[in-house]
Design an enzyme around this catalytic site. Structure first.
Site, PDB file in Angstrom:
ATOM      1  N   GLY A   1       0.876  -1.115  -0.178  1.00  0.00           N
ATOM      2  CA  GLY A   1       0.025  -0.179   0.007  1.00  0.00           C
ATOM      3  C   GLY A   1       0.904   1.247   0.007  1.00  0.00           C
ATOM      4  CG  ASP A   2       0.375   4.068   2.245  1.00  0.00           C
ATOM      5  OD1 ASP A   2      -0.677   4.163   2.099  1.00  0.00           O
ATOM      6  OD2 ASP A   2       0.808   3.621   3.420  1.00  0.00           O
TER       7      ASP A   2
ATOM      8  CE  LYS B   1      -3.365   2.156  -3.513  1.00  0.00           C
ATOM      9  NZ  LYS B   1      -2.092   1.937  -2.555  1.00  0.00           N
TER      10      LYS B   1
ATOM     11  N   GLY C   1      -5.636   5.881   1.995  1.00  0.00           N
ATOM     12  CA  GLY C   1      -5.566   7.511   2.002  1.00  0.00           C
ATOM     13  C   GLY C   1      -4.588   7.738   0.868  1.00  0.00           C
ATOM     14  CG  HIS C   2      -5.979   6.387  -2.677  1.00  0.00           C
ATOM     15  ND1 HIS C   2      -6.648   5.704  -3.553  1.00  0.00           N
ATOM     16  CD2 HIS C   2      -5.073   5.528  -1.789  1.00  0.00           C
ATOM     17  CE1 HIS C   2      -6.630   4.372  -2.854  1.00  0.00           C
ATOM     18  NE2 HIS C   2      -5.724   4.335  -2.230  1.00  0.00           N
TER      19      HIS C   2
ATOM     20  CD  GLN D   1      -6.882  -0.953   1.269  1.00  0.00           C
ATOM     21  OE1 GLN D   1      -7.692  -1.569   0.765  1.00  0.00           O
ATOM     22  NE2 GLN D   1      -7.164   0.085   1.954  1.00  0.00           N
TER      23      GLN D   1
ATOM     24  CB  THR E   1      -6.886  -4.937   3.912  1.00  0.00           C
ATOM     25  OG1 THR E   1      -8.036  -4.320   4.471  1.00  0.00           O
ATOM     26  CG2 THR E   1      -6.992  -5.377   2.518  1.00  0.00           C
TER      27      THR E   1
ATOM     28  CB  VAL F   1      -5.371   6.910   7.176  1.00  0.00           C
ATOM     29  CG1 VAL F   1      -6.821   6.806   7.977  1.00  0.00           C
ATOM     30  CG2 VAL F   1      -5.970   6.936   5.621  1.00  0.00           C
ATOM     31  CB  THR F   2      -3.006   5.757  11.154  1.00  0.00           C
ATOM     32  OG1 THR F   2      -1.798   5.479  10.376  1.00  0.00           O
ATOM     33  CG2 THR F   2      -4.174   5.027  10.566  1.00  0.00           C
ATOM     34  N   GLY F   3      -1.302   8.668  10.425  1.00  0.00           N
ATOM     35  CA  GLY F   3      -0.225   9.437  10.703  1.00  0.00           C
ATOM     36  C   GLY F   3       1.007   8.602  11.288  1.00  0.00           C
ATOM     37  NE  ARG F   4      -1.097   2.757  11.528  1.00  0.00           N
ATOM     38  CZ  ARG F   4      -1.487   1.567  11.379  1.00  0.00           C
ATOM     39  NH1 ARG F   4      -1.198   0.540  12.023  1.00  0.00           N
ATOM     40  NH2 ARG F   4      -2.234   1.546   9.940  1.00  0.00           N
TER      41      ARG F   4
ATOM     42  CB  VAL G   1      10.700  12.572 -10.389  1.00  0.00           C
ATOM     43  CG1 VAL G   1      11.563  11.677 -11.374  1.00  0.00           C
ATOM     44  CG2 VAL G   1      10.162  13.756 -11.467  1.00  0.00           C
TER      45      VAL G   1
HETATM   46  P1  GDP Z   1      -1.612   5.877  -2.103  1.00  0.00           P
HETATM   47  O1  GDP Z   1      -2.230   5.490  -1.005  1.00  0.00           O
HETATM   48  O2  GDP Z   1      -1.008   4.864  -2.940  1.00  0.00           O
HETATM   49  O3  GDP Z   1      -2.250   6.879  -2.931  1.00  0.00           O
HETATM   50  O4  GDP Z   1      -0.163   6.579  -1.656  1.00  0.00           O
HETATM   51  P2  GDP Z   1      -0.152   7.708  -0.459  1.00  0.00           P
HETATM   52  O5  GDP Z   1      -0.953   9.016  -0.642  1.00  0.00           O
HETATM   53  O6  GDP Z   1      -0.543   7.254   1.036  1.00  0.00           O
HETATM   54  O7  GDP Z   1       1.364   7.770  -0.149  1.00  0.00           O
HETATM   55  C1  GDP Z   1       2.136   8.410  -1.071  1.00  0.00           C
HETATM   56  C2  GDP Z   1       2.863   9.407  -0.656  1.00  0.00           C
HETATM   57  O8  GDP Z   1       3.911   9.804  -1.519  1.00  0.00           O
HETATM   58  C3  GDP Z   1       1.918  10.637  -0.673  1.00  0.00           C
HETATM   59  O9  GDP Z   1       2.459  11.555   0.363  1.00  0.00           O
HETATM   60  C4  GDP Z   1       2.479  11.494  -1.997  1.00  0.00           C
HETATM   61  O10 GDP Z   1       2.241  12.766  -2.325  1.00  0.00           O
HETATM   62  C5  GDP Z   1       3.901  10.848  -1.954  1.00  0.00           C
HETATM   63  N1  GDP Z   1       4.332  10.565  -3.445  1.00  0.00           N
HETATM   64  C6  GDP Z   1       3.692  10.130  -4.557  1.00  0.00           C
HETATM   65  N2  GDP Z   1       4.580  10.110  -5.562  1.00  0.00           N
HETATM   66  C7  GDP Z   1       5.836  10.628  -4.995  1.00  0.00           C
HETATM   67  C8  GDP Z   1       7.159  10.741  -5.773  1.00  0.00           C
HETATM   68  O11 GDP Z   1       7.153  10.393  -6.776  1.00  0.00           O
HETATM   69  N3  GDP Z   1       7.939  11.349  -4.811  1.00  0.00           N
HETATM   70  C9  GDP Z   1       7.846  11.685  -3.606  1.00  0.00           C
HETATM   71  N4  GDP Z   1       8.856  12.320  -3.121  1.00  0.00           N
HETATM   72  N5  GDP Z   1       6.437  11.670  -3.043  1.00  0.00           N
HETATM   73  C10 GDP Z   1       5.585  11.113  -3.900  1.00  0.00           C
HETATM   74  P1  IMO Z   2      -3.953   2.761   0.812  1.00  0.00           P
HETATM   75  O1  IMO Z   2      -4.929   2.585  -0.170  1.00  0.00           O
HETATM   76  C1  IMO Z   2      -1.027   1.171   3.888  1.00  0.00           C
HETATM   77  C2  IMO Z   2      -2.904  -1.852   6.302  1.00  0.00           C
HETATM   78  C3  IMO Z   2      -2.941  -1.440   7.918  1.00  0.00           C
HETATM   79  C4  IMO Z   2      -3.005  -2.886   8.577  1.00  0.00           C
HETATM   80  C5  IMO Z   2      -3.587  -3.806   7.511  1.00  0.00           C
HETATM   81  C6  IMO Z   2      -5.149  -4.085   8.039  1.00  0.00           C
HETATM   82  O2  IMO Z   2      -3.745   4.109   1.246  1.00  0.00           O
HETATM   83  O3  IMO Z   2      -2.718   2.189   0.049  1.00  0.00           O
HETATM   84  P2  IMO Z   2      -7.205  -2.669   7.819  1.00  0.00           P
HETATM   85  O4  IMO Z   2      -7.532  -1.401   8.531  1.00  0.00           O
HETATM   86  O5  IMO Z   2      -7.607  -2.520   6.377  1.00  0.00           O
HETATM   87  O6  IMO Z   2      -8.046  -3.714   8.591  1.00  0.00           O
HETATM   88  O7  IMO Z   2      -5.961  -2.849   8.346  1.00  0.00           O
HETATM   89  O8  IMO Z   2      -3.369  -3.033   6.355  1.00  0.00           O
HETATM   90  N1  IMO Z   2      -3.563  -0.975   5.577  1.00  0.00           N
HETATM   91  C7  IMO Z   2      -2.812  -0.215   4.611  1.00  0.00           C
HETATM   92  N2  IMO Z   2      -1.604   0.130   4.651  1.00  0.00           N
HETATM   93  N3  IMO Z   2      -1.857   1.551   2.850  1.00  0.00           N
HETATM   94  C8  IMO Z   2      -3.382   1.456   2.769  1.00  0.00           C
HETATM   95  O9  IMO Z   2      -4.145   1.865   1.968  1.00  0.00           O
HETATM   96  C9  IMO Z   2      -3.764   0.388   3.904  1.00  0.00           C
HETATM   97  N4  IMO Z   2      -5.058   0.029   4.458  1.00  0.00           N
HETATM   98  C10 IMO Z   2      -4.866  -0.883   5.357  1.00  0.00           C
HETATM   99  O10 IMO Z   2      -1.934  -0.663   8.237  1.00  0.00           O
HETATM  100  O11 IMO Z   2      -1.545  -3.291   8.648  1.00  0.00           O
HETATM  101 MG    MG Z   3      -2.237   5.459   1.175  1.00  0.00          MG
END
Ligand code: GDP
Ligand code: IMO
Ligand code: MG
Length: 423
Positions: free
Chosen positions: A12-13, A16, A40-41, A221, A236, A297-300, A409
């Protein structure tokens, strides 16, 4: 027409939200197919940053239709807060956000159950986001769920029955809780939700395809968090893989077109569970600091480590990835050496496939490549890429057997480079 699917290949993260936003101008419709406000996108453009949780990431690009599919679980209270904030920032939603009647509702008691189950697990807790995801999907599968469509028919009775059942469970767990505030906000969320279009999204999506409209399916995720193929039980509760787009939207498997697989140039994980390439040293801290690796989402704090190609190859296979997208390349700009895990050592034996269990005794085997030591953040085209960066891309493509079509980038919409390799 076929649908294209965009999903995460790691834990995840991966970024996307950013890429869905970048790709949306090429599509007529964007649809979320699973997950809920555990996601959290993040999107950044014109100096503004937005974090979306239940609303698809195509919402900022013109008047495109955005759909919350049947595979999603929706918390009306969190949805209301998210939607109101977007509307207040000048992004009206009501006409172009459609919600499947078959999407399941996260009840206030689902959130409490999530906390209660985690507490009961003690040290073995999953580290969930606490949004009630597991209990809601559990009720769906055990045929006890309450759906968005139920808001319109006999809602009080259905809600009351589910709540009573949950309260029984909480009592048996001796879990103390106070429902008052949560329930009040939730009921306000239900009223708010009624202004939106509740749709039969499987019909809607298939009609779009019949009319030659293009649809991008947005995953939440990542593959390593998939309920079937992830690092169970630290996962998840939904199918985050490509097949989830079929069940989460009512799209037939032969309607899947491109599958965009997103990964970070390194790797992160938030919450508990195995992570073979995790770093506990200053290199990991550096990735965390430079990549701002804190949950949206959680700030963790997100755990950080080198890229894991054993796990990534598995993700590519499970999803049938046709195009790769590499994110956060810039985070590695200052590293002298880049490592990539190409095999696992298990019981003294080297394996290059993802095994049944990675909980213990998995030691990563690394390839080392020279770092590019160049600021990538202002680059506009692949012509500017340093030699070492191209070598890293080529190495990954060879290992994964799929071309990397987009390189990110920086967090901003504009910091995205499409590579023009031949089709
Ligand atoms: P998602 O859940 O897959 O949509 O990803 P998140 O938003 O949770 O986490 C991605 C984080 O990386 C966010 O804070 C974005 O703003 C940041 N991000 C995305 N692409 C890049 C990149 O190419 N470089 C840097 N430095 N940050 C990025
Ligand atoms: P995005 O879409 C990263 C993780 C949680 C936990 C496990 C189960 O932003 O990439 P849940 O609340 O779904 O039952 O938690 O999955 N988790 C994520 N980790 N990005 C996410 O979403 C996540 N959604 C859930 O931290 O380990
Ligand atoms: Mg995320």
């Amino acid at each position: 027409m076929k649908v294209d699917v965009l999903l995460g290949l790691q834990w995840g993260d991966e970024g996307k939200g950013k890429v869905v936003d970048v790709l949306t101008p090429k599509y007529d419709v964007v649809a979320r197919f699973q997950g809920g406000p555990n996601a959290g996108h993040t999107l950044e453009f014109e100096g503004q940053k937005y974090v979306l949780r239940s609303i698809p990431s195509g919402i900022f690009q013109g008047d495109k239709v955005n759909i919350i599919g049947n595979g999603v679980v929706l918390d009306p209270a969190l949805f209301k807060a998210e939607a109101e904030a977007l509307e207040a920032s000048g992004h009206p939603l009501k006409e172009r956000l459609h919600i499947s009647k078959k999407a399941h509702l996260i009840l206030p008691t689902h959130r409490i159950l999530d906390a209660a189950y985690e507490a009961a697990k003690g040290d073995a807790k999953v580290g969930t986001t606490g949004k009630g995801i597991g209990p809601t999907y559990t009720d769906k599968v055990s045929r006890n769920g309450v759906r968005v469509g139920d808001i319109l028919h006999n809602f009080e009775q259905k809600y009351g029955a589910a709540k009573a059942r949950h309260e029984q469970i909480l009592k048996s767990l001796n879990y103390e809780y106070d429902l008052t505030e949560l329930e009040k906000a939730w009921m306000e969320g239900i009223e708010y939700l009624k202004q939106f279009h509740f749709v039969d999204s499987e019909h809607e999506v298939n009609n779009y395809l019949k009319d030659s409209k293009s649809v991008l399916c947005e995953g939440a995720q990542g593959t390593m968090l998939d309920i079937d193929f992830g690092s169970y039980p630290f996962v998840t509760s939904s199918n985050t893989v490509c097949a989830g787009a079929c069940t989460g939207l009512g799209v037939a498997p032969n309607r899947i077109g491109e599958v965009f697989g997103i990964f970070k140039a390194y790797c992160t994980r938030v919450g508990a569970g195995p992570f073979p390439t995790e770093l506990f040293d200053e290199t990991g801290d550096k990735m965390c600091t430079l990549g701002h690796e804190f949950g949206s989402v959680t700030g963790r704090k997100r755990r950080c480590g080198w890229i894991d190609l054993v796990a990534l190859k598995y993700s590519v296979m499970i999803n049938g990835v046709t195009k790769l997208i590499m994110m956060k390349s810039d985070v590695l700009d200052t590293f002298d050496t880049i490592k990539a895990c190409v095999a696992y050592k298990v019981d003294g034996e080297e394996i290059d496939y993802f095994p049944y269990d990675i909980t213990e005794g998995v030691e990563p085997v690394y390839a080392e490549l020279p770092g590019w030591k160049t600021d990538m953040t202002k680059m506009q085209s692949e012509d500017e890429f340093p030699e070492e960066f191209n070598a890293y891309l080529t190495f990954l493509e060879e290992q994964l057997g799929v071309e990397i079509k987009i390189v990110s980038v920086g967090p901003d919409r504009a910091q995205t480079i499409e590579r023009y390799t031949e089709e």
